[in-house]
Write a protein that holds these residues in place. Sequence first.
Motif, PDB file in Angstrom:
ATOM      1  N   ASP A   1       0.743   6.493  15.688  1.00 51.94           N
ATOM      2  CA  ASP A   1      -0.080   5.330  15.333  1.00 51.94           C
ATOM      3  C   ASP A   1      -0.113   5.201  13.804  1.00 51.94           C
ATOM      4  N   GLY A   2       1.059   4.887  13.230  1.00 51.01           N
ATOM      5  CA  GLY A   2       1.186   4.774  11.774  1.00 51.01           C
ATOM      6  C   GLY A   2       0.150   3.803  11.224  1.00 51.01           C
ATOM      7  N   SER A   3      -0.617   4.280  10.220  1.00 50.14           N
ATOM      8  CA  SER A   3      -1.802   3.549   9.777  1.00 50.14           C
ATOM      9  C   SER A   3      -1.772   3.349   8.272  1.00 50.14           C
ATOM     10  N   ILE A   4      -2.192   2.176   7.813  1.00 51.41           N
ATOM     11  CA  ILE A   4      -2.314   1.886   6.388  1.00 51.41           C
ATOM     12  C   ILE A   4      -3.806   1.953   6.074  1.00 51.41           C
ATOM     13  N   ARG A   5      -4.228   3.109   5.510  1.00 49.62           N
ATOM     14  CA  ARG A   5      -5.652   3.448   5.497  1.00 49.62           C
ATOM     15  C   ARG A   5      -6.520   2.510   4.674  1.00 49.62           C
TER      16      ARG A   5
ATOM     17  N   SER B   1       0.821  -1.206   0.000  1.00 51.46           N
ATOM     18  CA  SER B   1       0.000   0.000   0.000  1.00 51.46           C
ATOM     19  C   SER B   1       0.858   1.262   0.000  1.00 51.46           C
ATOM     20  N   ASP B   2       0.338   2.340  -0.606  1.00 53.92           N
ATOM     21  CA  ASP B   2       0.975   3.662  -0.528  1.00 53.92           C
ATOM     22  C   ASP B   2       0.317   4.530   0.548  1.00 53.92           C
ATOM     23  N   MET B   3      -0.736   4.002   1.194  1.00 51.62           N
ATOM     24  CA  MET B   3      -1.561   4.859   2.060  1.00 51.62           C
ATOM     25  C   MET B   3      -1.068   4.859   3.506  1.00 51.62           C
ATOM     26  N   LEU B   4       0.213   5.243   3.666  1.00 49.17           N
ATOM     27  CA  LEU B   4       0.852   5.267   4.991  1.00 49.17           C
ATOM     28  C   LEU B   4       0.612   6.637   5.630  1.00 49.17           C
TER      29      LEU B   4
ATOM     30  N   PHE C   1      -0.102  11.296   1.978  1.00 48.19           N
ATOM     31  CA  PHE C   1       0.494  10.156   2.668  1.00 48.19           C
ATOM     32  C   PHE C   1       2.005  10.329   2.800  1.00 48.19           C
ATOM     33  N   MET C   2       2.593   9.590   3.727  1.00 53.49           N
ATOM     34  CA  MET C   2       4.033   9.701   3.959  1.00 53.49           C
ATOM     35  C   MET C   2       4.784   8.874   2.915  1.00 53.49           C
ATOM     36  N   VAL C   3       5.915   9.431   2.462  1.00 50.75           N
ATOM     37  CA  VAL C   3       6.706   8.742   1.446  1.00 50.75           C
ATOM     38  C   VAL C   3       8.158   8.631   1.913  1.00 50.75           C
TER      39      VAL C   3
END
Length: 300
Positions: free
Chosen positions: A158-162, A121-124, A259-261
């Motif tokens: 709370d790093g989340s993968i949406r 996923s890219d949704m970090l 999102f974070m990259v």
Amino acid sequence: MRLASLLVADTPVLAARRGDEYVDIGAVDPSLGTDVGALIASGPDWRLRAARAATEAQPVIGDITFRPLVPRPPKVLCLGLNDVDHAAEAGLPVPDFPVVFSRVASSLIGHNQPIVRPVESDMLDYEVELAVVIGRGGRRIDAADALDHVAGYTVFNDGSIRDYQVRTHQWMLGKNFHGTGALGPELVTPEELPPGASGLKMTTIIGEERLQNGNTGAFVFDVASAVALLSTVLMLEPGDVIAMGTPSGIGFARDPKRFMVPGEICRVAIEGVGELVNPIVDDPARAATETEPKLQTGGV
Ligand code: ZN
């Protein structure tokens, strides 16, 4: 008192802050253990023993690596939608009973350690949160006594993968990707903060962007209520971590989404508690999977 779980030359070290330096309190009194979790579990007088050791301990020398503040918490319990503005940006009503999910200990990382963007996923996304570390356990703790059960406070991202978070009703998978939950850098004992760590500013900053701007005074369920409610169901144990939920400003709710990259550095901070800094990296397996299609295209 401020305490940290360090690795120095690959050896676990329980450290206390003394001025600008860390001192090795576990070396003075081995009964304290070699990390903050072990210290809290070492007996009800841990604070007294740690303070005593800190007066005569020697500075930590060498390269320091921060471990997750509590490296293996018995439980990590997280509140969701515990801020009115954040519930609104999520398009969800403010709950009349707390939303709770759990994280596994192996998803945690320490201060300065990389947050890993997975292959899938890219949704970090980031979430600044106040984390409560339980000192004295118990069941059906009265809200009026709940703050006496708190060992201290720290910062949580709370790093989340949406996309994974919303795939099912249970948020758990999107909240448990390996290497996405940062905890630390220090345990701050309650006497250094306002009661329940209330009224403290919370921020997330990446580069020049200030992305979250919240306050621990805006919780729907405050620390005492959270401890009381969770202990209705669960036996709370020394070293358990309760993450209190994030304010508004998450990347998923922005327009456009943000999102974070890899290459970015995420800084989440709580006034008086600390600043938790983590670079973003790609899962090494991702580079391998991303070169495959390119090779195929190049071969045409
Ligand atoms: Zn959260």
